[in-house]
Write an enzyme that holds these catalytic residues in place. Sequence first.
Site, mmCIF file in Angstrom:
data_model
loop_
_atom_site.group_PDB
_atom_site.id
_atom_site.type_symbol
_atom_site.label_atom_id
_atom_site.label_comp_id
_atom_site.label_asym_id
_atom_site.label_seq_id
_atom_site.Cartn_x
_atom_site.Cartn_y
_atom_site.Cartn_z
ATOM 1 N N GLY A 46 0.821 -1.208 0.000
ATOM 2 C CA GLY A 46 0.000 0.000 0.000
ATOM 3 C C GLY A 46 0.854 1.256 0.000
ATOM 4 N N TRP A 73 2.225 1.694 -3.469
ATOM 5 C CA TRP A 73 1.192 2.207 -4.365
ATOM 6 C C TRP A 73 1.110 3.729 -4.286
ATOM 7 C CZ3 TRP A 73 -3.304 4.990 -3.261
ATOM 8 C CH2 TRP A 73 -4.188 5.156 -4.339
ATOM 9 N N HIS A 74 1.315 4.294 -3.108
ATOM 10 C CA HIS A 74 1.191 5.734 -2.959
ATOM 11 C C HIS A 74 2.283 6.501 -3.704
ATOM 12 C CE1 HIS A 74 -1.785 4.978 0.217
ATOM 13 N NE2 HIS A 74 -2.108 6.246 0.087
ATOM 14 N N GLY A 75 3.429 5.904 -3.916
ATOM 15 C CA GLY A 75 4.462 6.631 -4.641
ATOM 16 C C GLY A 75 5.761 5.865 -4.719
ATOM 17 N N PHE A 124 -0.912 10.727 -6.545
ATOM 18 C CA PHE A 124 -0.751 9.279 -6.467
ATOM 19 C C PHE A 124 -1.557 8.567 -7.533
ATOM 20 C CE2 PHE A 124 -0.657 10.975 -2.022
ATOM 21 C CZ PHE A 124 0.702 11.126 -2.007
#
Length: 542
Positions: A369, A372-374, A542
């Site tokens: 997770g 996924w954000h960056g 994002f």
Amino acid sequence: MPDDKSVVASQPVVRRQECRRSLMLFNSYTFLLVFLPIALIGWQALKRAPFRVVLGWLVLVSLVYYGVWNPDPEKPWSPKYILLILGSCTANYYLGRTLSRRPKEDSDESPQAGPGQRNAPAPHAKLLLIAGVAANLALLGYYKYAGFLGGILNSATGWPASVPDIVLPLAISFFTFLQIAYLVDAYRGETEEYHFTDYLLFVTFFPHLIAGPLIHHREMMPQFRQTRQGWHRDFPVALGMFLMGLFKKVVIADNLARIATPIFGLAAEDGRDPTMVEAWVGAVAFALQLYFDFSGYSDMALGSARLFGIRFPLNFHSPYKADSIVEFWRRWHMTLSRFLRDYLYIPLGGNRKGPSRRYVNLFLTMLLGGIWHGAGWTFIIWGALHGIFLCVNHAWFGLRKKLAWRAMPKPLAIALTFIAVLVGWVFFRAHDFESAGRLLASMFGLHGFGGWPDKAARVVASAEPLKLIPVLIGVWLLPNTQEIFARYRPALRVAGAPYPAGGTRRWWQWRPTKAFAAATVLLAIATGLQFDKVSEFIYFQF
């Protein structure tokens, strides 16, 4: 999401400002005064038209909303990003149809299958699913992570000699996750025979396209068939929610940014370290900025969708009122938590394979997770921290249950949870690992116990930090948007989260009365007085 954070950090500041000007943000005059009125007027004018024409109009305006974006306004506009999202939707739609038909066409009658039971999927169907998911992840990986991984390889080995400058297409993280969920559900036999227009609207519908919520096909498809019912009842509620979100963004979040940004900038410079008070003020200011930025966006997404008779799932529900990290993730970015649970944590085994495996699965889920954000080490550390927090939280729950210990007082639990989240936000916001370390060291007294600096050394105005106190009080004590509009079912409930919940009606809950109409007008005036600039939403990165 005009650029991935790690890519933006390596580019001149002007590039980021250009991206802001080339995006039709919810808090821009172009969206409020041109795009949204045209979309609504066209939708109303077509209400007597055939159903597919109405959906076609919503698809068209959504693609226009997406297509306005240009990563470099000084260069000619290119249709390649529109073609990218259309190509992705087309490929996933037809692959999903193939997978959803598989149980009837690919499997033979099995003597082991009982009445009403589905036979095991054919092997080639599973390979199709794996190929489809891999293709989606490869597309996302190339645009979002190739530059980051190339930079790591270059630092370690000197190869490649130059790292390509890859522009992250708008919303690719969100529409990729939506379509992976669709493929998995199609493979499981949980989708219907959707029309391509339905599917295209499901993916591209502009209120959710840029920064969520991560909607689910089972929630949206039936609603698209009923968008022309009860619009006159939806409009006042939708307008109220949208204006409340706009107020949070323009009046609260953007003003808090003026406190947080210079302090995080100070931590990233080679000059003096922030004082202890400065560090805490900066961290709390960013935590509140992000809270109202994302809460404001979520309200505007709910409100703009409700203008067209669509209710989105709830995505944000007072997360700083959480008394544990487990509870925090039931309240923060709720649809992302749902996706990670249903399509990552449970397939990994969830809690079905013993406590040790459960902790591994929790940690991996949150780590992914964070990724996924960056594409950056700060996001990886942020995800890993929350993975550790969740493991510790579940272990603590287990120990309390085993020893029959009473729960700690709720205010103390809320405060401890907030501090843990605050530490994570420092990595989330920091320019790099080193500046995050400097700010945390100042917060916990490793650089001394200095107070607010002298006037000549201040990076923010002396009175501005006092704004944090009423904002914190509001976050912890006041009702949120969903509670204010609870009588009109502002959002869909997310499975696994008990929100929005029913309860006693309160005097402060919104109703279509003159008093609430006057309050809405005052909200609009207060927002208009602060509406002097356009600033992007944090989650657009994002």
